[in-house]
Motif scaffolding. Structure first.
Motif, mmCIF file in Angstrom:
data_model
loop_
_atom_site.group_PDB
_atom_site.id
_atom_site.type_symbol
_atom_site.label_atom_id
_atom_site.label_comp_id
_atom_site.label_asym_id
_atom_site.label_seq_id
_atom_site.Cartn_x
_atom_site.Cartn_y
_atom_site.Cartn_z
ATOM 1 N N ASP A 1 51.878 -16.101 33.916
ATOM 2 C CA ASP A 1 52.532 -15.400 32.830
ATOM 3 C C ASP A 1 51.442 -14.834 31.938
ATOM 4 O OD1 ASP A 1 53.841 -14.526 30.684
ATOM 5 O OD2 ASP A 1 54.678 -16.452 30.088
ATOM 6 N N ARG B 1 58.696 -23.793 30.663
ATOM 7 C CA ARG B 1 57.458 -23.415 30.000
ATOM 8 C C ARG B 1 57.481 -23.833 28.537
ATOM 9 N NH1 ARG B 1 57.814 -17.344 31.291
ATOM 10 N NH2 ARG B 1 57.193 -17.327 33.468
ATOM 11 N N ASN C 1 57.828 -20.725 25.987
ATOM 12 C CA ASN C 1 59.169 -20.153 25.855
ATOM 13 C C ASN C 1 60.094 -21.069 25.082
ATOM 14 O OD1 ASN C 1 57.911 -18.668 28.037
ATOM 15 N ND2 ASN C 1 59.953 -17.798 28.379
ATOM 16 N N TRP D 1 62.612 -14.374 37.907
ATOM 17 C CA TRP D 1 61.396 -14.817 37.240
ATOM 18 C C TRP D 1 61.061 -13.804 36.156
ATOM 19 C CZ3 TRP D 1 56.568 -12.963 36.057
ATOM 20 C CH2 TRP D 1 55.616 -13.921 35.634
ATOM 21 N N ASP E 1 58.299 -13.089 32.628
ATOM 22 C CA ASP E 1 57.153 -13.546 31.852
ATOM 23 C C ASP E 1 57.596 -13.832 30.417
ATOM 24 O OD1 ASP E 1 57.369 -11.120 30.570
ATOM 25 O OD2 ASP E 1 55.684 -10.182 31.635
ATOM 26 N N TYR E 2 56.630 -14.075 29.535
ATOM 27 C CA TYR E 2 56.933 -14.394 28.146
ATOM 28 C C TYR E 2 57.708 -13.260 27.462
ATOM 29 C CZ TYR E 2 55.886 -16.387 23.491
ATOM 30 O OH TYR E 2 55.957 -16.948 22.252
ATOM 31 N N THR F 1 59.077 -9.129 37.634
ATOM 32 C CA THR F 1 57.864 -8.630 38.297
ATOM 33 C C THR F 1 57.952 -7.140 38.612
ATOM 34 O OG1 THR F 1 58.799 -9.515 40.344
ATOM 35 C CG2 THR F 1 57.084 -10.813 39.278
ATOM 36 N N SER G 1 63.882 -18.834 32.497
ATOM 37 C CA SER G 1 62.715 -19.350 31.817
ATOM 38 C C SER G 1 62.816 -20.614 30.992
ATOM 39 C CB SER G 1 62.141 -18.251 30.931
ATOM 40 O OG SER G 1 63.100 -17.925 29.946
ATOM 41 N N GLU H 1 54.063 -20.746 39.918
ATOM 42 C CA GLU H 1 53.541 -20.630 38.557
ATOM 43 C C GLU H 1 53.337 -22.044 38.037
ATOM 44 O OE1 GLU H 1 56.087 -19.011 35.464
ATOM 45 O OE2 GLU H 1 54.632 -19.663 33.969
#
Lengths: 649, 254, 248
Positions: free
Chosen positions: A15, A120, A123, A419, A421-422, A427, A440, A634
């Protein structure tokens, strides 16, 4: 690493957007680092938002308030019917209005621990921080939360925590929050900031030069397949629990949008993390089309028990107190009936497997309010849970004020999803996923009253901040239209799929296939999973898929309102998604949260995590239908909440 | 401002034009209160409620006056004469009566036009009936429209009969007592009058309660009081009015 | 149990429809009404006929999608939504008439499915509180007296199914509109837009072609969420107040 045949391992994913530094400052840091779009330029950007639930509705409204041109879609006839409407119990927020020791850090801690250390930290901490603003926002919109006589907000407690931080509106919190978002969205529709397409279902994603630039959607009334273009696409299409056929999801909730995005290149993370909710009304027969949830809030006052003796089929009121086993209070004295959902569900399954279940087929446990009615009086119980009791009585024809409710676990929520990211970007650049559609925040198990929190956090606060950065860095000057070869190709594929469904003219209905795949998944990828079972399922799914394309029957045409066609098209995607779920469940040879592998348990039957091998999120890359997907790991780093075996005893 | 028709397939039917003034034009001038009342279904209902209550007040006074017939021709005819002299010396002879008449005609006309327009609208709003029929709502509710038409026709006959004497067989101006007895000595006079009074009773029973709702007086706690009041008013008016022809028929008044 | 169903079939908005008769067998009393229709549709599909189209989604009585007039009653004989109606409310051998919502503001799309977007446009005309994201004060900044909060909640429960319109002999949307007006107008947060909200929503309601209210009470009887009839009086009061108070 054991060989599970059908997948390859690729590069790990990282991430890249989550900033370093103290966890409490990361969100501020990221917001400051993000590039902005000048207010005057925002109206030149079009953002597509698919879905109008808590996440989609709030995102659409907020983006339009900021000045973006929003084009929004829902397959329902009105944005107000998105399935968030059915959430019952409440929404968490670290307000500490009860003065009972709550704080942002405690909500963060509870959520990471409740998710069994598969979420995470960055998050989750952001989620806890934003939770406070959500309540303020909703109250300002007129959401009628429960209040006390002093006029201030009331709270209740939910599973997996020891504070009262859940805000609620009787048993209809989801409805009230959704109407708040719907009304904010309606206001933007009136100004022209949002262009709404109701009864329009997304069937595929348009990716041009590696970036998400639009969607292909079908007008469910006329059957017309159309293309819509934008500078960014936001998927807020919810979870995929309906792959199990019987679940608490609405009948039309489906995985098509996220699955099609996955096929176009978005990684799918932790697909096997599904939540089985412990308090649902047991099924009554084969005709059953869906299961109904009884809010977790009932566990605040209801006591769960089964007879101590196997096969005790006396009516509940004839079983004396000392012959009852209040098994949650016995095994988990600290949290009692309020243990997290995964633990309560598994405990119910265990007592039923022992032959101590109640009701038809022994598939149920009692949720008893006799003690609560004695303590608070019937009136108070009615005020708190009246609508839930009425619903129970309508469905079962039993009066829960006099006879204990019968409950059994059922599929409720999917922690897995696209999936992100922050920044909540998938993707595929320009494709964002928010709410239940992403993976997340909840790790391997979601705590009660946290789904509403996450949906609204993503939609009102996170996405509207992070999408600026993408739009500022990607000022799409080149126009994409229906003539573009990449677009024509997606449209042609969609049309071919629809035409194929209509032309098979076989001898099985869409529902019969849906039921078959659902039963298979519940059997082998449900509450307890084994290597054997998962391998059986993985062998069977391609066969069902092959049979589907040979025997499916869809009456009518594509140029009309055709609910059979809608259903069949969704099942096409379930038949692929199911395979990935089983594969993910098979590869994750540990138990964690809602994912219980029978091979990995402690001597007293609790889930046993294997952090040294599996402390990662599994992000899967699509290769081909039935082909081996690529696993990208990840790694999860825990700096603040150190993984321990969860204990609620 | 027009709210955009965002749902593509509704384009097939004519889009409703929206008179809403939300948001951007919120600070624009709004139409006058009279315009707002006349253009809105809620406003038209308000007009019906207010005019209905005016007529109801008149009916109560009229009924009380009628009962004077039980005290003999002297008192009854004297009362009739006083109606023409009331307001004197400030007002000229019969002026007060004409003011009341003009007010009543205005009320009847406004009530009638509103009812007609609302009914047309209601019928347009539900063009297709359900195949499965079942009994709906109370008798009084269902008879509001027909009851209103009966009452309108009755008023015309009633004025021609006892005010102008046009359709009366032996009308003598200034002798209302005898005129009334003559009217109720015919079978059709009784039938027409009693039918109309019953229609009036039903109309008042739903109308009074309905007016209270329209004017926003009704709420959950007051509902029983309002319903009881509506029933009582309807019953008293019906009995009061019917008592006159019954008294004539039975010879109590002659 | 065995039942005879008479169902409204209509191919599309342009084609006229008619009632069609079907027999269904092996219906369990524990089935919901929609599960009974699922059974019919499975049989129709296998026979190569088009299944009966009807709106439905959550099947928990909260999304407001389901919308059938059953034996002349919106949502059928019990006071609940169609999806929460169970077959134990019927007897073996019954004939059941199933029709779509009827109102010119709710045109039929297909079979039992109608277009209720007019409701959305009523909300768009003013059924909200203008509070852009990020502008909110602390949730406890404005206490709301409990009776007001309860009153707001009672009206906010409306699921927008349209049963009130379907049941009303005038096709009036007063109960729906009043539920939202009362929900927002009683709250301190809703006060700044109190007058414009009610005026604009009523104007939009009229514009959509709904009928006027004659207070027959059919709407409140049909409402699965129990929105009470006095809601309409409360909205009338708000409306009259607004015609006097609104800034011109």
């Amino acid at each position: 690493m054991p060989d599970y045949a059908h997948y390859a391992t690729g590069e790990p994913v990282v991430d890249t957007k989550a900033p370093e530094g103290p966890v409490a400052e990361r969100w501020d840091t990221r917001r400051f680092q993000a590039k902005l779009v000048n207010p005057a330029n925002r109206r030149k950007h079009t953002v597509i938002v698919v879905g109008t639930g808590l996440a989609g509705g709030s995102a659409g409204a907020t983006l339009a308030e900021q000045g973006y041109h929003v084009v929004q879609f829902c397959f329902q006839d009105s944005p107000r019917r998105a399935h968030s409407v059915a959430a019952q119990g409440g929404i968490n927020a670290a307000k500490n209005y009860r003065n009972d020791g709550d704080s942002i850090h405690r909500l963060f801690y509870d959520t990471v621990k409740g998710g069994d250390f598969r979420a995470r930290e960055s998050n989750v901490h952001r989620l806890a921080q934003i939770s406070v603003e959500i309540i303020d926002q909703c109250v300002a919109q007129g959401v009628p939360f429960a209040r006390e006589y002093g006029g201030l907000l009331d709270n209740r407690s939910f599973g997996g925590v020891q504070v009262s931080r859940t805000f609620y509106a009787r048993g209809q919190t989801g409805q009230q929050l959704l109407l708040g978002a719907y009304q904010a969205l309606s206001r933007q529709i009136a100004t022209g900031g949002v262009e709404l397409h109701a009864r329009t279902e997304m069937l595929d994603l348009i990716v041009v030069d590696g970036k998400a630039r639009g969607i292909v959607a079908r007008d469910l009334v006329t059957g017309k397949i159309d293309t819509y273009f934008a500078d960014a696409v936001v998927l807020a299409t919810g979870g995929y629990g309906n792959v199990f056929y019987l679940s608490t999801n609405a009948m039309n909730s489906n995985a098509t949008a996220i699955w099609r995005a996955h096929r176009r290149g978005a990684y799918f993370a932790n697909p096997c993390f599904t939540q089985i909710h412990p308090t649902c009304i047991p099924r009554t027969g084969d005709h059953q089309s869906k299961l109904t949830l009884m809010s977790e809030s009932l566990r605040n006052d209801g006591r769960i028990w089964v007879p101590k003796a196997k096969g005790d089929d006396r009516p509940a009121n004839l079983i004396p107190e000392d012959e009852r086993d209040y098994y949650l209070e016995r095994i988990y004295p600290a949290f009692g009936n309020l243990v997290p959902r995964d633990i309560a569900s598994r405990a119910a399954k265990n007592v039923c497997d022992e032959g101590r279940g109640v009701g038809p087929g022994g598939q149920g446990v009692y949720l008893d309010f006799a003690e609560a009615i004695g303590r608070m009086g019937r009136k108070a119980v009615e005020a708190k849970y009246g609508n839930l009791f009425d619903m129970y009585q309508r469905i079962t024809d039993e009066d829960p004020y006099t006879v204990p409710m019968r409950i059994y676990p059922a599929v409720h929520y999917t922690m897995g999803g696209l999936w992100v990211d922050y920044d909540l970007s998938t993707t595929i650049p320009g494709l964002f996923a928010i709410g239940e559609a992403n993976f997340s925040d909840h790790g391997a198990n979601r705590l009660g009253a946290s789904a509403l929190m996450q949906g609204l956090a993503d939609g009102y606060f996170v996405l509207p901040s992070t999408i600026n950065d993408y739009l500022a860095r990607n000022p799409h000057t080149e126009k994409v239209d229906a003539e573009h070869p990449a677009v024509a190709e997606v449209v042609a594929e969609t049309e071919d799929r629809i035409n194929l469904l209509l032309s098979v003219d076989g001898d099985r209905t869409p529902d019969s296939f849906h039921r078959e795949i659902g039963e298979l998944m519940w059997e082998y990828c449900g509450m307890a999973r084994t290597e054997d079972g998962l391998r059986k399922a993985l062998a069977r799914i391609p066969e069902i898929r092959e049979e589907f394309w040979r025997r499916i029957k869809v009456p009518g045409t594509g140029e009309q309102f055709n609910q059979s066609l809608e259903k069949a098209n969704r099942i096409v995607d379930y038949l692929e998604l199911a395979e990935l779920m089983c594969l993910d469940a098979l590869h994750r040879a540990e138990s964690c949260g809602g994912h219980f592998r029978a091979e990995s348990q402690t001597p007293d039957g609790e889930a046993e995590r294997r952090d040294e091998e599996f402390s990662y999120a599994a992000a899967w890359e699509f290769t081909a239908t039935g082909g081996a997907p690529v696993l990208h790991k990840e790694d999860l780093v825990f700096e603040y909440v150190h993984p321990t075996q969860r204990s609620y005893a | 401002m027009k709210i955009s028709q965002t749902i593509s397939w509704t384009d097939r039917r004519p889009a409703p034009t929206v008179v809403s003034m939300a948001l951007a034009t919120r600070t624009d001038r709004r139409p006058s209160m009279t315009r707002t009342l006349w253009d809105s279904t809620v406003g038209k209902k308000t007009i019906m409620a207010v005019t209905g209550l005016i007529m109801l007040g008149y009916l109560v006074a009229h009924m009380v006056g009628n009962l004077k017939i039980f005290f003999g021709p002297g008192e009854f005819d004297g009362y009739a004469h006083w109606l023409r002299t009331m307001g004197e010396p400030i007002l000229h002879y019969e002026w007060a009566l004409w003011i009341v008449r003009v007010g009543l005609v205005a009320a009847v006309v406004l009530h009638g036009i509103s009812a007609y327009q609302l009914s047309r609208r209601d019928i347009r709003a539900r063009p297709a009936k359900y195949v499965h029929k079942r009994r709906r709502a109370s008798y009084a509710t269902r008879t509001m429209r027909w009851g209103g038409i009966i009452l309108a026709l009755f008023i015309v006959w009633h004025i021609l009969d006892l005010t102008t004497g046009t359709v009366h067989t032996s009308f003598e101006a200034g002798h209302p007592y005898q005129n009334v007895i003559d009217t109720f000595s015919t079978w059709y006079g009784n039938v027409i009058y009693i039918t109309a009074v019953l229609a009036m009773g039903l109309h008042v029973q739903h109308g009074f309660w309905s007016a209270a709702q329209t004017l926003g007086v009704g709420n959950a706690t007051r509902d029983r009081v309002l319903k009881t009041l509506a029933n009582a008013l309807a019953a008293v008016l019906t009995l009061g009015f019917v008592s006159v022809p019954v008294a004539v028929m039975t010879g109590v008044v002659s | 149990m065995k039942l005879t169903l008479r169902v409204w079939r209509q191919q599309n908005p342009e084609t006229p429809g008619a009632m069609a008769t079907y027999e269904v067998d092996n219906i369990s009393a524990d089935m919901s009404f929609l599960e009974m229709l699922d059974t019919l549709n499975e049989e129709l599909t296998l026979a190569g006929d088009e299944p009966v189209a009807f709106d439905h989604d959550c099947r928990e009585g909260i999304c407001g999608a389901c919308s059938l007039v059953i034996n002349g009653d919106a949502h059928g004989p019990e006071r609940t939504t169609t999806c929460q109606l169970h077959m134990r409310s019927f007897a073996d051998g019954d004939t059941i008439d199933i029709e779509p919502w009827r109102a010119s503001a709710f045109p039929v799309i297909k079979d039992l499915v109608v277009d209720r977007s007019s409701f959305d446009r009523i909300i768009q005309s003013g059924g909200y509180i203008s509070a852009a994201t990020g502008t909110a004060p602390d949730a406890h900044a404005t206490p709301v007296p409990k009776p007001d909060a309860d009153f707001a909640f009672e009206h906010a429960e409306c699921i927008g199914c349209g049963a009130c319109v379907a049941a009303c002999p005038n096709g009036s949307a007063m109960l729906f509109t009043s539920a939202k007006v009362n929900h927002l107008n009683v709250l301190p947060q809703g006060a700044p837009e109190r007058e414009t909200r009610v005026l604009d929503m009523v104007a939009q309601m009229d514009e959509e072609g709904f009928g006027g209210c004659t207070l027959t009470g059919e709407c409140a009887t049909a409402c699965p969420k129990g929105i009470p009839l006095p809601s309409i009086a409360a909205m009338n009061k708000e409306w009259l107040r607004a015609t006097r108070k609104v800034r011109r």
